[in-house]
Design a protein around this motif. Structure first.
Motif, PDB file in Angstrom:
ATOM      1  N   UNK A   1       0.855  -1.183   0.000  1.00 38.28           N
ATOM      2  CA  UNK A   1       0.000   0.000   0.000  1.00 38.28           C
ATOM      3  C   UNK A   1       0.895   1.238   0.000  1.00 38.28           C
ATOM      4  N   UNK A   2       1.011   1.915  -1.153  1.00 32.71           N
ATOM      5  CA  UNK A   2       2.013   2.953  -1.327  1.00 32.71           C
ATOM      6  C   UNK A   2       1.361   4.285  -1.708  1.00 32.71           C
ATOM      7  N   UNK A   3       1.696   5.334  -0.959  1.00 36.06           N
ATOM      8  CA  UNK A   3       1.212   6.672  -1.258  1.00 36.06           C
ATOM      9  C   UNK A   3       2.260   7.419  -2.075  1.00 36.06           C
ATOM     10  N   UNK A   4       1.815   8.037  -3.153  1.00 35.73           N
ATOM     11  CA  UNK A   4       2.677   8.848  -4.013  1.00 35.73           C
ATOM     12  C   UNK A   4       2.177  10.285  -3.955  1.00 35.73           C
ATOM     13  N   UNK A   5       3.042  11.210  -3.615  1.00 39.97           N
ATOM     14  CA  UNK A   5       2.688  12.627  -3.621  1.00 39.97           C
ATOM     15  C   UNK A   5       3.151  13.237  -4.937  1.00 39.97           C
ATOM     16  N   UNK A   6       2.193  13.741  -5.730  1.00 42.69           N
ATOM     17  CA  UNK A   6       2.536  14.377  -6.998  1.00 42.69           C
ATOM     18  C   UNK A   6       1.948  13.646  -8.186  1.00 42.69           C
ATOM     19  N   UNK A   7       1.174  14.377  -9.010  1.00 46.98           N
ATOM     20  CA  UNK A   7       0.537  13.786 -10.193  1.00 46.98           C
ATOM     21  C   UNK A   7       1.066  14.419 -11.472  1.00 46.98           C
ATOM     22  N   UNK A   8       2.383  14.717 -11.491  1.00 49.01           N
ATOM     23  CA  UNK A   8       2.983  15.253 -12.702  1.00 49.01           C
ATOM     24  C   UNK A   8       3.344  14.132 -13.654  1.00 49.01           C
ATOM     25  N   UNK A   9       4.625  13.885 -13.847  1.00 48.10           N
ATOM     26  CA  UNK A   9       5.098  12.780 -14.676  1.00 48.10           C
ATOM     27  C   UNK A   9       5.545  11.611 -13.806  1.00 48.10           C
ATOM     28  N   UNK A  10       6.414  11.870 -12.828  1.00 42.07           N
ATOM     29  CA  UNK A  10       6.986  10.795 -12.018  1.00 42.07           C
ATOM     30  C   UNK A  10       5.916  10.017 -11.263  1.00 42.07           C
ATOM     31  N   UNK A  11       4.950  10.716 -10.652  1.00 35.43           N
ATOM     32  CA  UNK A  11       3.941  10.052  -9.833  1.00 35.43           C
ATOM     33  C   UNK A  11       3.073   9.082 -10.604  1.00 35.43           C
ATOM     34  N   UNK A  12       2.381   9.516 -11.664  1.00 30.68           N
ATOM     35  CA  UNK A  12       1.577   8.572 -12.442  1.00 30.68           C
ATOM     36  C   UNK A  12       2.396   7.471 -13.099  1.00 30.68           C
ATOM     37  N   UNK A  13       3.619   7.784 -13.550  1.00 30.43           N
ATOM     38  CA  UNK A  13       4.459   6.735 -14.134  1.00 30.43           C
ATOM     39  C   UNK A  13       4.772   5.662 -13.102  1.00 30.43           C
ATOM     40  N   UNK A  14       5.093   6.082 -11.886  1.00 29.09           N
ATOM     41  CA  UNK A  14       5.350   5.113 -10.818  1.00 29.09           C
ATOM     42  C   UNK A  14       4.090   4.327 -10.492  1.00 29.09           C
ATOM     43  N   UNK A  15       2.948   5.000 -10.446  1.00 28.73           N
ATOM     44  CA  UNK A  15       1.685   4.308 -10.165  1.00 28.73           C
ATOM     45  C   UNK A  15       1.441   3.206 -11.188  1.00 28.73           C
ATOM     46  N   UNK A  16       1.720   3.494 -12.449  1.00 28.91           N
ATOM     47  CA  UNK A  16       1.536   2.477 -13.493  1.00 28.91           C
ATOM     48  C   UNK A  16       2.383   1.247 -13.213  1.00 28.91           C
TER      49      UNK A  16
END
Length: 379
Positions: free
Chosen positions: A5-20
């Motif tokens: 269960x991982x929280x990512x702060x930031x929805x620019x490029x790095x955040x959504x790419x990591x989420x994928x």
């Protein structure tokens, strides 16, 4: 699987790419973003080598190519608009260039159905213990996560909470940059114009979206300034004062500036850190390794870093500390090279442009492709 269960702060490029990539490896990512939606505006961003490989492995390279700026050469002009020299596109546009907002829209569309996004929200506190991190938000109840990733840019809120004040990690390069959208008032045909205005100032305009609009970028030399990064009107006044009375197309550019809603003004700075992780908290992209927009590699660092971080977590059998260390080790030299390159650009940006043959030689031998600097494993 642990640490899922991982929280990512930031929805620019790095955040959504990591989420994928986290979803691909069986994790459950949540993305929190201060903005109310994916952010509009911003630079054109370019890709070379390994970054193109990451886009291909995500299955979106063809989609991204549809939004190529197909930018051609840029002409440098004097204050009267007379042509001085031509900068070949191979120097600054990479193998593929798109508007950053187009890329973030593609990444959001790719991930939104399988990732929880918390827009119009921000982290206010991080309380780590042996079992995870209790995260408090501006809105909503606290939630517990196994890991937290700060992918929230040069002024990372996660970095400030976990590592300390911005001033401890930001290295200002002595230049400010502003970018905003305009009409294609110069009738640019997949090309750009740049003008040195003197006194450490320059203006650049390049066409966008199949010549239907343009982007203006203003640069000026200055030590760190005291202004409110969220006060758009104050930033417009600052720029108007800096560029008032200049030649070339500045009067029209200042009119577009006054009417803009997507202005982005920022010091050209780098983030330099001895370590990118602390306990269960790790940083990604500009939050830990910003090379500045002048490097031309910030978006590539974000995409490559996201791929490696997710892959290392997936192969570390729950040992997040080992995963964080391996991720950082693989990227350190790449980041160091990119940051050094940006510093070289600062040294040249307000000088008289070199002769045409120098630009032609640079175009014949463009910057090294990313595979020379970082090697992608197959996770």
């Amino acid at each position: 699987m642990t640490n899922t269960n991982i929280l990512i702060s930031g929805a620019g490029v790095a955040g959504p790419a990591l989420a994928y990539w986290l979803r691909r490896h069986g994790y459950t990512p949540t993305v929190v973003e201060r903005a109310v939606s994916p952010r509009p505006g911003g630079y054109a961003v370019d890709f070379r080598g390994a970054a193109l490989t990451v886009l291909d492995r995500m299955g979106i390279l063809d989609e991204v190519r549809k939004y190529s700026t197909t930018i051609r050469d840029s002409k440098v002009v004097d204050s009267d608009g007379r042509h001085v020299v031509t900068m070949p596109a191979a120097i600054f546009a990479g193998e593929l260039e798109v508007l950053k907002s187009d890329l973030t829209d593609i990444l959001y569309a790719l991930t939104k159905d399988e990732t929880e996004y918390l827009f119009d929200n921000s982290i206010t506190a991080l309380d780590e213990d042996a079992d995870g991190v209790l995260v408090r938000f501006e809105r909503g109840e606290p939630r517990r996560f196994d890991l937290v990733v700060g992918a929230d840019g040069m002024y990372s809120k996660v970095r400030a909470l976990a590592f300390g004040a911005h001033a401890d990690y930001l290295h200002h390069l002595g230049v400010y940059n502003a970018i905003f959208a305009t009409d294609n008032f110069l009738n640019l045909d997949y090309e750009g114009r740049a003008c040195q205005l003197g006194d450490g100032r320059s203006a650049n305009v390049f066409s966008a979206r199949d010549n239907t609009e343009a982007r203006a970028a203003l640069y000026f030399a200055a030590e760190l300034l005291d202004y409110d990064r969220r006060d758009l009107d104050a930033q417009k006044r600052l720029l108007a004062e800096r560029f008032a009375g200049d030649g070339w197309e500045m009067p029209r550019l200042l009119e577009y500036l006054a009417a803009s809603s997507d202005l982005y003004l920022t010091p050209v700075s780098q983030v330099r850190m001895d370590t990118w992780s602390k306990g269960r908290i790790v940083l990604l992209g500009d939050a830990c390794a910003c090379a500045s927009p002048l490097s031309g590699r910030g978006t590539s660092q974000a995409l490559i870093g996201a791929y490696i971080l997710a892959g290392e977590l997936a192969t570390a059998a729950g040992d997040y500390a080992a995963a964080f260390a391996s991720y950082e080790n693989q990227l350190r030299d790449y980041v160091k090279t990119n940051q050094a390159g940006a510093e070289e650009v600062v040294g040249m940006m307000f000088a008289e442009p070199p002769p045409q043959e120098v630009f032609d030689a640079m175009a014949a031998n463009p910057p090294e492709a990313d595979p020379e600097l970082v090697t992608l494993q197959n996770y």
